[in-house]
Scaffold this active site. Sequence first.
Site, PDB file in Angstrom:
ATOM      1  N   THR A  45       0.819  -1.207   0.000  1.00 12.45           N
ATOM      2  CA  THR A  45       0.000   0.000   0.000  1.00 12.45           C
ATOM      3  C   THR A  45       0.861   1.269   0.000  1.00 12.45           C
ATOM      4  O   THR A  45       2.002   1.242   0.477  1.00 12.45           O
ATOM      5  CB  THR A  45      -0.898   0.009   1.261  1.00 12.45           C
ATOM      6  OG1 THR A  45      -1.469   1.292   1.430  1.00 12.45           O
ATOM      7  CG2 THR A  45      -0.096  -0.309   2.520  1.00 12.45           C
ATOM      8  N   ASP A  46       0.282   2.360  -0.476  1.00 13.72           N
ATOM      9  CA  ASP A  46       0.997   3.647  -0.411  1.00 13.72           C
ATOM     10  C   ASP A  46       1.092   4.167   1.025  1.00 13.72           C
ATOM     11  O   ASP A  46       1.864   5.086   1.306  1.00 13.72           O
ATOM     12  CB  ASP A  46       0.329   4.703  -1.313  1.00 13.72           C
ATOM     13  CG  ASP A  46      -1.109   5.036  -0.931  1.00 13.72           C
ATOM     14  OD1 ASP A  46      -1.668   4.387  -0.022  1.00 13.72           O
ATOM     15  OD2 ASP A  46      -1.677   5.967  -1.542  1.00 13.72           O
ATOM     16  N   GLU A  47       0.313   3.552   1.948  1.00 12.25           N
ATOM     17  CA  GLU A  47       0.273   4.072   3.319  1.00 12.25           C
ATOM     18  C   GLU A  47       1.607   3.885   4.039  1.00 12.25           C
ATOM     19  O   GLU A  47       1.867   4.543   5.056  1.00 12.25           O
ATOM     20  CB  GLU A  47      -0.891   3.439   4.094  1.00 12.25           C
ATOM     21  CG  GLU A  47      -2.207   3.733   3.399  1.00 12.25           C
ATOM     22  CD  GLU A  47      -3.466   3.363   4.174  1.00 12.25           C
ATOM     23  OE1 GLU A  47      -3.430   3.372   5.412  1.00 12.25           O
ATOM     24  OE2 GLU A  47      -4.487   3.074   3.529  1.00 12.25           O
ATOM     25  N   TYR A  69      -1.787  -0.484  10.962  1.00 12.92           N
ATOM     26  CA  TYR A  69      -1.917  -1.144   9.654  1.00 12.92           C
ATOM     27  C   TYR A  69      -0.703  -0.850   8.777  1.00 12.92           C
ATOM     28  O   TYR A  69      -0.043  -1.769   8.275  1.00 12.92           O
ATOM     29  CB  TYR A  69      -3.204  -0.691   8.941  1.00 12.92           C
ATOM     30  CG  TYR A  69      -3.241  -1.023   7.461  1.00 12.92           C
ATOM     31  CD1 TYR A  69      -3.228  -2.351   7.019  1.00 12.92           C
ATOM     32  CD2 TYR A  69      -3.282  -0.008   6.487  1.00 12.92           C
ATOM     33  CE1 TYR A  69      -3.243  -2.661   5.664  1.00 12.92           C
ATOM     34  CE2 TYR A  69      -3.301  -0.313   5.130  1.00 12.92           C
ATOM     35  CZ  TYR A  69      -3.281  -1.635   4.722  1.00 12.92           C
ATOM     36  OH  TYR A  69      -3.297  -1.936   3.381  1.00 12.92           O
ATOM     37  N   LYS A 121       2.308  -3.308   7.265  1.00 15.03           N
ATOM     38  CA  LYS A 121       2.579  -3.478   5.824  1.00 15.03           C
ATOM     39  C   LYS A 121       4.024  -3.067   5.520  1.00 15.03           C
ATOM     40  O   LYS A 121       4.719  -3.721   4.728  1.00 15.03           O
ATOM     41  CB  LYS A 121       1.593  -2.663   4.975  1.00 15.03           C
ATOM     42  CG  LYS A 121       0.165  -3.179   4.990  1.00 15.03           C
ATOM     43  CD  LYS A 121      -0.012  -4.572   4.387  1.00 15.03           C
ATOM     44  CE  LYS A 121       0.225  -4.624   2.894  1.00 15.03           C
ATOM     45  NZ  LYS A 121      -0.162  -5.954   2.331  1.00 15.03           N
TER      46      LYS A 121
HETATM   47  P1  NAD Z   1      -9.530  -7.378   2.137  1.00 13.63           P
HETATM   48  O1  NAD Z   1      -9.538  -7.100   3.599  1.00 13.63           O
HETATM   49  O2  NAD Z   1     -10.751  -7.108   1.329  1.00 13.63           O
HETATM   50  O3  NAD Z   1      -9.160  -8.918   1.885  1.00 13.63           O
HETATM   51  C1  NAD Z   1      -8.131  -9.559   2.576  1.00 13.63           C
HETATM   52  C2  NAD Z   1      -8.239 -11.058   2.313  1.00 13.63           C
HETATM   53  O4  NAD Z   1      -7.178 -11.696   3.038  1.00 13.63           O
HETATM   54  C3  NAD Z   1      -9.559 -11.658   2.809  1.00 13.63           C
HETATM   55  O5  NAD Z   1     -10.067 -12.543   1.839  1.00 13.63           O
HETATM   56  C4  NAD Z   1      -9.150 -12.411   4.072  1.00 13.63           C
HETATM   57  O6  NAD Z   1      -9.972 -13.540   4.345  1.00 13.63           O
HETATM   58  C5  NAD Z   1      -7.726 -12.807   3.742  1.00 13.63           C
HETATM   59  N1  NAD Z   1      -6.927 -13.023   4.966  1.00 13.63           N
HETATM   60  C6  NAD Z   1      -6.838 -12.198   6.050  1.00 13.63           C
HETATM   61  N2  NAD Z   1      -6.059 -12.769   6.982  1.00 13.63           N
HETATM   62  C7  NAD Z   1      -5.621 -13.947   6.471  1.00 13.63           C
HETATM   63  C8  NAD Z   1      -4.773 -14.984   6.968  1.00 13.63           C
HETATM   64  N3  NAD Z   1      -4.232 -14.918   8.196  1.00 13.63           N
HETATM   65  N4  NAD Z   1      -4.527 -16.051   6.172  1.00 13.63           N
HETATM   66  C9  NAD Z   1      -5.092 -16.132   4.935  1.00 13.63           C
HETATM   67  N5  NAD Z   1      -5.922 -15.203   4.430  1.00 13.63           N
HETATM   68  C10 NAD Z   1      -6.179 -14.114   5.194  1.00 13.63           C
HETATM   69  O7  NAD Z   1      -8.264  -6.605   1.579  1.00 13.63           O
HETATM   70  P2  NAD Z   1      -8.071  -5.843   0.179  1.00 13.63           P
HETATM   71  O8  NAD Z   1      -8.585  -4.484   0.314  1.00 13.63           O
HETATM   72  O9  NAD Z   1      -8.532  -6.719  -0.916  1.00 13.63           O
HETATM   73  O10 NAD Z   1      -6.480  -5.761   0.138  1.00 13.63           O
HETATM   74  C11 NAD Z   1      -5.699  -6.808  -0.429  1.00 13.63           C
HETATM   75  C12 NAD Z   1      -4.218  -6.436  -0.339  1.00 13.63           C
HETATM   76  O11 NAD Z   1      -3.997  -5.215  -1.039  1.00 13.63           O
HETATM   77  C13 NAD Z   1      -3.731  -6.197   1.095  1.00 13.63           C
HETATM   78  O12 NAD Z   1      -2.431  -6.729   1.192  1.00 13.63           O
HETATM   79  C14 NAD Z   1      -3.726  -4.682   1.236  1.00 13.63           C
HETATM   80  O13 NAD Z   1      -2.736  -4.266   2.163  1.00 13.63           O
HETATM   81  C15 NAD Z   1      -3.382  -4.259  -0.187  1.00 13.63           C
HETATM   82  N6  NAD Z   1      -3.888  -2.922  -0.590  1.00 13.63           N
HETATM   83  C16 NAD Z   1      -5.214  -2.599  -0.415  1.00 13.63           C
HETATM   84  C17 NAD Z   1      -5.665  -1.359  -0.847  1.00 13.63           C
HETATM   85  C18 NAD Z   1      -7.120  -0.966  -0.720  1.00 13.63           C
HETATM   86  O14 NAD Z   1      -7.472   0.174  -1.032  1.00 13.63           O
HETATM   87  N7  NAD Z   1      -8.018  -1.850  -0.326  1.00 13.63           N
HETATM   88  C19 NAD Z   1      -4.780  -0.456  -1.435  1.00 13.63           C
HETATM   89  C20 NAD Z   1      -3.439  -0.830  -1.589  1.00 13.63           C
HETATM   90  C21 NAD Z   1      -2.999  -2.076  -1.173  1.00 13.63           C
HETATM   91  P1  TYD Z   2     -10.732   4.089   4.363  1.00 17.84           P
HETATM   92  O1  TYD Z   2     -11.674   3.660   3.277  1.00 17.84           O
HETATM   93  O2  TYD Z   2     -10.835   3.451   5.697  1.00 17.84           O
HETATM   94  O3  TYD Z   2      -9.259   3.941   3.760  1.00 17.84           O
HETATM   95  P2  TYD Z   2      -7.823   4.446   4.372  1.00 17.84           P
HETATM   96  O4  TYD Z   2      -8.006   4.888   5.763  1.00 17.84           O
HETATM   97  O5  TYD Z   2      -6.994   3.218   4.284  1.00 17.84           O
HETATM   98  O6  TYD Z   2      -7.391   5.545   3.454  1.00 17.84           O
HETATM   99  O7  TYD Z   2     -10.901   5.661   4.571  1.00 17.84           O
HETATM  100  C1  TYD Z   2     -10.743   6.574   3.505  1.00 17.84           C
HETATM  101  C2  TYD Z   2     -10.857   7.972   4.089  1.00 17.84           C
HETATM  102  O8  TYD Z   2     -12.195   8.162   4.575  1.00 17.84           O
HETATM  103  C3  TYD Z   2      -9.940   8.207   5.287  1.00 17.84           C
HETATM  104  O9  TYD Z   2      -9.476   9.554   5.273  1.00 17.84           O
HETATM  105  C4  TYD Z   2     -10.847   7.994   6.488  1.00 17.84           C
HETATM  106  C5  TYD Z   2     -12.197   8.471   5.976  1.00 17.84           C
HETATM  107  N1  TYD Z   2     -13.371   7.808   6.581  1.00 17.84           N
HETATM  108  C6  TYD Z   2     -14.386   8.566   7.170  1.00 17.84           C
HETATM  109  O10 TYD Z   2     -14.344   9.809   7.175  1.00 17.84           O
HETATM  110  N2  TYD Z   2     -15.446   7.907   7.731  1.00 17.84           N
HETATM  111  C7  TYD Z   2     -15.519   6.550   7.759  1.00 17.84           C
HETATM  112  O11 TYD Z   2     -16.514   6.008   8.312  1.00 17.84           O
HETATM  113  C8  TYD Z   2     -14.489   5.787   7.137  1.00 17.84           C
HETATM  114  C9  TYD Z   2     -14.541   4.276   7.134  1.00 17.84           C
HETATM  115  C10 TYD Z   2     -13.422   6.457   6.560  1.00 17.84           C
END
Ligand code: NAD
Ligand code: TYD
Length: 353
Positions: free
Chosen positions: A134-136, A159, A163
């Site tokens: 992630t970019d975070e 988080y 990561k």
């Molecule tokens: P998500 O929470 O929707 O899905 C995570 C998946 O991992 C789920 O299916 C869960 O069951 C599985 N999982 C969790 N713990 C596990 C374990 N101990 N063993 C096996 N499986 C397990 O997450 P997402 O949003 O799809 O993100 C996927 C990846 O992409 C993550 O690594 C996240 O850090 C990265 N990412 C997400 C975003 C975003 O905006 N969602 C952005 C950048 C990077």
């Molecule tokens: P989120 O979707 O949780 O992603 P991330 O924190 O990983 O960027 O949140 C996106 C933005 O929205 C973040 O600035 C937090 C804000 N947010 C709210 O204001 N209210 C909410 O209920 C949630 C879940 C997020």
Amino acid sequence: MNTMKSILITGGAGFIGSHVVRLFVNKYPGYSIVNADKLTYAGNLENLKDIEDKDNYTFEKVDIVDAVAVNELFEKYKFDGVIHLAAESHVDRSILNPLEFIMTNVVGTVNLLNAAKDHWKDDFSNKLFYHVSTDEVYGSLGEEGLFTEQTAYDPRSPYSASKASSDHFVRAYDNTYGMPVVISNCSNNYGSFQFPEKLIPLFINNIKNNKPLPVYGKGDYTRDWLYVEDHAEAIDTIFHRGKLGDTYNIGGFNEWQNIDLIKLLCSIMDKKLGRAVGSSEGLITFVKDRPGHDKRYAIDASKLNRELGWSPSLQFEEGLEKTVDWYLTNEEWLVRVTSGAYLNYYKNQYELS
Ligand code: NAD
Ligand code: TYD
């Protein structure tokens, strides 16, 4: 002899993982895709119903924190490549329970690296461990500037710290053992199948149900948003053509302040639901801020464009509208993932047959 390329995708039942599994299963019939997922609250096999019967797809319920189970998986399938997405992914939950994030995101990643090292150590050629991050990890920006691949790590939530730690371990295994790795760091994703705890699906669900929209602080936080299918395409590109040992930033060149995004979402929903223009905005409720809330994320994805030719395919308004349409036509999915009913699906599918 089976000559299919064997690929492990972890976290394939989650939001982004399900899009990556679908893309790979459909696009590469010559690959055998194994989706290993623990099926936490965020993992849902219903996300993959359309491809679950394909010959080149297998599901394995595995917790990556269980080193023995991870080893057995490598033993059984002799993977050539790993695309690692499994993670605990929600910042708010990481604030409530950091240890769970350390276990899955750090220990789980190291278990996978160890299994890959042990099974590949005699011949790393034609192997790849792709770590999705992630970019975070780069921390929080002020008004100006973008995260590049050279930006120093400065994670600020449990988080992002977990990561960042996993990214460091992936690079350490490259440096120490010669493990063939690649890492990508992506901005906020949105699209179908996202669990309704993250901003966009949560707010779609609440607008639909006329529930308050809890905006943290003043809503003046900024995120860069990318359509999830564009992220899956980027992962495909990097998996096949990325340079070993390199990092690629992935983003939408699409920054939005939360409050502006929320107002856009309200106006799209008003139109779709046939409500008076501006009525959903009345649901906006400013609530207590998230502790340590990162001010701004913005990603420079120009390396990926310059070196591998990837760019996002959708304008944000178009992607958001498609996303709203998906949630409105998949109301049952929304209800099921937020109740216990999904567990029955899993039992029927895998435990009773
Ligand atoms: P998500 O929470 O929707 O899905 C995570 C998946 O991992 C789920 O299916 C869960 O069951 C599985 N999982 C969790 N713990 C596990 C374990 N101990 N063993 C096996 N499986 C397990 O997450 P997402 O949003 O799809 O993100 C996927 C990846 O992409 C993550 O690594 C996240 O850090 C990265 N990412 C997400 C975003 C975003 O905006 N969602 C952005 C950048 C990077
Ligand atoms: P989120 O979707 O949780 O992603 P991330 O924190 O990983 O960027 O949140 C996106 C933005 O929205 C973040 O600035 C937090 C804000 N947010 C709210 O204001 N209210 C909410 O209920 C949630 C879940 C997020």
